[in-house]
Each structure stands twice: as C-alpha cells, then as structure tokens.
Design a protein around this motif. Structure first.
Motif, mmCIF file in Angstrom:
data_model
loop_
_atom_site.group_PDB
_atom_site.id
_atom_site.type_symbol
_atom_site.label_atom_id
_atom_site.label_comp_id
_atom_site.label_asym_id
_atom_site.label_seq_id
_atom_site.Cartn_x
_atom_site.Cartn_y
_atom_site.Cartn_z
ATOM 1 N N GLY A 19 0.737 -1.174 0.110
ATOM 2 C CA GLY A 19 0.021 0.171 0.167
ATOM 3 C C GLY A 19 0.888 1.224 -0.046
ATOM 4 N N ASP A 20 0.812 2.258 0.851
ATOM 5 C CA ASP A 20 1.405 3.343 1.078
ATOM 6 C C ASP A 20 2.722 3.049 1.898
ATOM 7 N N TYR A 21 2.847 1.847 2.306
ATOM 8 C CA TYR A 21 4.047 1.517 3.443
ATOM 9 C C TYR A 21 5.072 0.865 2.591
ATOM 10 N N THR A 22 6.311 1.425 3.130
ATOM 11 C CA THR A 22 7.598 0.456 2.591
ATOM 12 C C THR A 22 8.079 -0.195 3.565
ATOM 13 N N LEU A 23 7.883 -1.867 3.447
ATOM 14 C CA LEU A 23 8.495 -2.684 4.284
ATOM 15 C C LEU A 23 9.848 -2.810 4.163
ATOM 16 N N GLN A 24 10.751 -2.606 5.254
ATOM 17 C CA GLN A 24 12.017 -2.778 5.153
ATOM 18 C C GLN A 24 12.426 -3.225 6.686
ATOM 19 N N PHE A 25 13.882 -3.845 6.562
ATOM 20 C CA PHE A 25 14.771 -3.949 7.599
ATOM 21 C C PHE A 25 15.471 -2.767 8.119
ATOM 22 N N ASP A 26 15.812 -2.277 9.278
ATOM 23 C CA ASP A 26 16.266 -1.194 9.589
ATOM 24 C C ASP A 26 17.756 -1.368 9.827
ATOM 25 N N LEU A 27 18.413 -1.206 8.540
ATOM 26 C CA LEU A 27 19.889 -1.675 8.825
ATOM 27 C C LEU A 27 20.830 -0.465 8.946
ATOM 28 N N GLY A 28 20.170 0.720 9.019
ATOM 29 C CA GLY A 28 21.005 1.838 9.063
ATOM 30 C C GLY A 28 21.333 2.256 10.420
ATOM 31 N N GLU A 29 21.932 3.598 10.591
ATOM 32 C CA GLU A 29 22.165 3.970 11.850
ATOM 33 C C GLU A 29 21.142 3.958 13.025
ATOM 34 N N PRO A 30 21.368 3.788 14.294
ATOM 35 C CA PRO A 30 20.199 3.868 15.142
ATOM 36 C C PRO A 30 19.785 5.087 15.110
ATOM 37 N N THR A 31 18.641 5.385 15.685
ATOM 38 C CA THR A 31 17.911 6.536 15.571
ATOM 39 C C THR A 31 18.466 7.372 16.883
ATOM 40 N N ALA A 32 18.082 8.623 17.068
ATOM 41 C CA ALA A 32 18.517 9.402 18.420
ATOM 42 C C ALA A 32 18.135 8.743 19.402
ATOM 43 N N GLN A 33 16.664 8.088 19.483
ATOM 44 C CA GLN A 33 16.319 7.453 20.623
ATOM 45 C C GLN A 33 17.111 6.138 20.880
ATOM 46 N N GLY A 34 17.307 5.464 19.848
ATOM 47 C CA GLY A 34 18.240 4.332 20.010
ATOM 48 C C GLY A 34 19.682 4.541 20.804
ATOM 49 N N LYS A 35 20.447 5.703 20.116
ATOM 50 C CA LYS A 35 21.448 5.943 20.651
ATOM 51 C C LYS A 35 21.560 6.475 22.123
ATOM 52 N N VAL A 37 19.240 5.259 24.331
ATOM 53 C CA VAL A 37 19.067 3.835 25.102
ATOM 54 C C VAL A 37 20.744 3.258 25.077
ATOM 55 N N ALA A 38 21.439 3.223 23.981
ATOM 56 C CA ALA A 38 22.603 2.545 23.954
ATOM 57 C C ALA A 38 23.500 3.129 24.922
ATOM 58 N N ILE A 39 23.726 4.462 24.961
ATOM 59 C CA ILE A 39 24.264 4.985 26.187
ATOM 60 C C ILE A 39 24.088 4.713 27.502
ATOM 61 N N LYS A 40 22.529 4.691 27.854
ATOM 62 C CA LYS A 40 22.142 4.656 29.257
ATOM 63 C C LYS A 40 22.032 3.177 29.641
ATOM 64 N N GLU A 41 21.604 2.332 28.782
ATOM 65 C CA GLU A 41 21.337 0.860 29.138
ATOM 66 C C GLU A 41 22.551 -0.088 28.789
ATOM 67 N N LEU A 42 23.174 0.040 27.848
ATOM 68 C CA LEU A 42 24.333 -0.837 27.429
ATOM 69 C C LEU A 42 25.568 -0.287 27.773
ATOM 70 N N ARG A 43 25.674 0.994 27.976
ATOM 71 C CA ARG A 43 27.054 1.527 28.400
ATOM 72 C C ARG A 43 27.739 1.803 26.868
ATOM 73 N N GLU A 44 27.210 2.127 25.949
ATOM 74 C CA GLU A 44 27.825 2.000 24.686
ATOM 75 C C GLU A 44 28.482 3.585 24.431
ATOM 76 N N THR A 45 29.756 3.421 24.099
ATOM 77 C CA THR A 45 30.477 4.449 23.685
ATOM 78 C C THR A 45 31.225 4.240 22.560
ATOM 79 N N PRO A 46 31.859 5.107 21.846
ATOM 80 C CA PRO A 46 32.806 4.696 20.754
ATOM 81 C C PRO A 46 34.119 3.818 21.193
ATOM 82 N N GLU A 47 34.604 4.486 22.193
ATOM 83 C CA GLU A 47 35.698 3.922 22.876
ATOM 84 C C GLU A 47 35.482 2.520 23.360
ATOM 85 N N ARG A 48 34.344 2.462 24.275
ATOM 86 C CA ARG A 48 34.208 1.027 24.790
ATOM 87 C C ARG A 48 33.596 -0.001 23.627
#
Length: 306
Positions: A19-35, A37-48
């Motif tokens: 229909g009007d929706y494009t179905l796909q897998f999200d293989l790009g960069e994480p969203t701002a929300q995702g980033k 969450v990564a910092i707060k919950e996963l301890r994710e930093t470029p260095e780590r």
C-alpha cells in the motif's frame, strides 16, 4: 545481494511496497532514541565499542571449532550489545547460541525463508511495521483461532519465529532496544493444548532464556482462556526469575496491556489507535525471501560439524 554482516557491504536494502507503506529492515544507523538507550542501558560509547570488540575477537581465537566472520566488528557488536559490552559475557552468549543450534540441528539445518513457506501462508505470526514507544520490535503470534494445528506444527511456528528474530538481529536499532512478543491465545482449544509437550517447552525456554542474542524485553500473553494454564504449566519448571518476571498475563484487559505498551503503538484489536493496516505474515515472507541468500550465510557460521 551481498551478505549483510557488515552494513557497509549492502548496496541496496531489500524493500517491499505494501500500500502506502514501504516494508524493510532497519539496517541503517540507530535513531536518536536508540543512541540514547545505547548509552544509558548498554554503556555504549565509541571507545568502549572498539575496546570490547577487540577483546571479544581475542577471546574468540580460542574457539578453534567455531566458524564466524573474523575481522568483522559489526558482527561482534551484534553480540556485545545484549551483553552490555562485557566481552566475556558476549563470548559465552556466542557459545550458547551456536551450541543450541547444534543441539537442535533438526530445526536449524538449512533454515531459511524459501524452505518455510507454510508457516507464513497461515498468517499466525507477524511483526508490526512500527516499533513500540521504547523503539522495540513487536512480534505477534496468534496461536488460537488462526492456528490450524493439523496443518502447521509447533516446530514450524518456532522456525518462523527464529527467522524473524535472526533478521531482527541484523538491525542496530533492535540490537539496542530489543523486542517484545505478544502471544494472542484467543480461541485456544483443548486439541491445540495437546500439541505442547515438555521437550518443546524446554527448547523454547532455553532459547529465549540463554540462547537468543537479542534483548527480549517482555512477553505479553493476551486473550488467553483458562485452558492456557495447562500450557503454561509445561513452561514454568524451566523458567528462571529474570524471564518469568517478563511474562505478563493480560487476558482481555487492555488497560493492563497499555501499562507496558502505548496504545499509539497498537492496533484497535489490542485497544490501540494505530490506523496502519496489519502487515500479514505472507507480506513479511515476500521481504524475507529477498534475503534468502543472507540466511545461507547465517547458516554457514557456527561450530564445525563433527
């Protein structure tokens, strides 16, 4: 199409227009929300991220019987994220994941979309096109009225769920935010409950509890009749507290479900007001088929056959 073990390897993401929706897998960069969450919950930093990937690569050198894409940092991060960047934990998760595949080789041998058309044809398993308010993927299994148990086995249901979650594991956003599962048991019959066995229950619990390299944040049971207690009794002996605490029973109480999932993310069937059409499992299947060769590559990793 080349194998999506490294995002930079993909020239064009597989998409499907519904229909009007494009179905796909999200293989790009994480969203701002995702980033966030990564910092707060996963301890994710470029260095780590760099340090942990380097250490995990070193630890895996001892696994001489394990085939995996060496030198692929993004593959390593896929396992580091659910383990909050503790390399030893990620190494142990990888070992459990591939050991589970060996133990249940009857399920995993040559498991790819083109070999599993039946489960998708019956439309009892699907993924919402949208994520929940926390950025999580939403997997729905309808094992009541829609499930014709004489035509679709529980092993086929399991294989379909594995295919979806294997695809989800490729998505950075899902690696970070995780997934939730809705089991819609509306119309579950006595004959259907007889399909569940203790060995099947143990396999599912072992998979979810110890072997899935993905953050399964909640399992919501909705529309369950009283007879579902018989089914759940098979699973209870194998549940550890962490997973047990994430299984929430709602019945037909939509307000209870909405305490965990915003109505903005849910269709009217679950008391929500998201107006987007349901994406049937056959529509997802058409997208998964475009990734068939990628599942060949996924299947090529693991412990060498004796």
């Amino acid at each position: 199409m080349r194998v999506p073990t490294m995002l930079s390897d993909i020239d064009q993401l597989p998409t499907l227009q519904v229909g009007d929706y494009t179905l796909q897998f999200d293989l790009g960069e994480p969203t701002a929300q995702g980033k966030e969450v990564a910092i707060k919950e996963l301890r994710e930093t470029p260095e780590r991220q760099k340090e942990a990937a380097k250490e995990l690569a070193r630890l895996l050198e001892a696994e001489t019987d394990l085939l995996y894409p060496k030198g692929n940092e993004e593959w390593l991060i896929r396992y580091l994220r659910p383990c909050k960047y503790y390399p030893e934990s990620a190494r142990d998760l990888i070992k459990r994941y591939y050991s589970f595949k060996v133990k249940h080789s009857d399920v995993y041998n040559n498991l790819k979309p083109s070999n599993e058309a039946n489960i998708f044809k019956h439309n009892i398993l699907t993924v919402f096109p949208n994520r929940d308010q926390c950025g999580r993927r939403i997997l729905v299994l309808e094992l009541g009225k829609r499930w014709k148990h004489k035509q679709v086995t529980l092993d086929e249901v399991f294989k379909g769920a594995v295919l979806f979650l294997e695809a989800a594991m490729l998505e950075p956003e899902t690696q970070i935010c995780g997934a939730v599962v809705i089991f819609d048991m509306d119309g579950l019959s006595l004959q259907q409950t007889w399909q569940f066995t203790p060995p099947f229950a143990k396999r599912i619990v072992d998979w979810l509890q110890d072997s899935v390299p993905l953050r399964i944040k909640a399992i919501h049971i909705v529309n369950q009749p009283k007879i579902f207690q018989v089914v759940f009794a098979l699973f209870k002996p194998f549940l550890k507290e962490k997973l047990r605490s994430r299984i929430i029973f709602h019945g037909t109480d939509r307000e209870s479900l909405h305490k965990y999932m915003s109505p903005k993310c849910l269709p009217a069937a679950y008391g929500g007001f998201r107006e987007a059409s349901r994406i049937d499992s056959d529509q997802w299947y058409q997208l998964l088929l475009k990734c068939d060769s990628e599942f060949d590559t996924i299947n090529s990793y693991g412990y060498k056959k004796k």
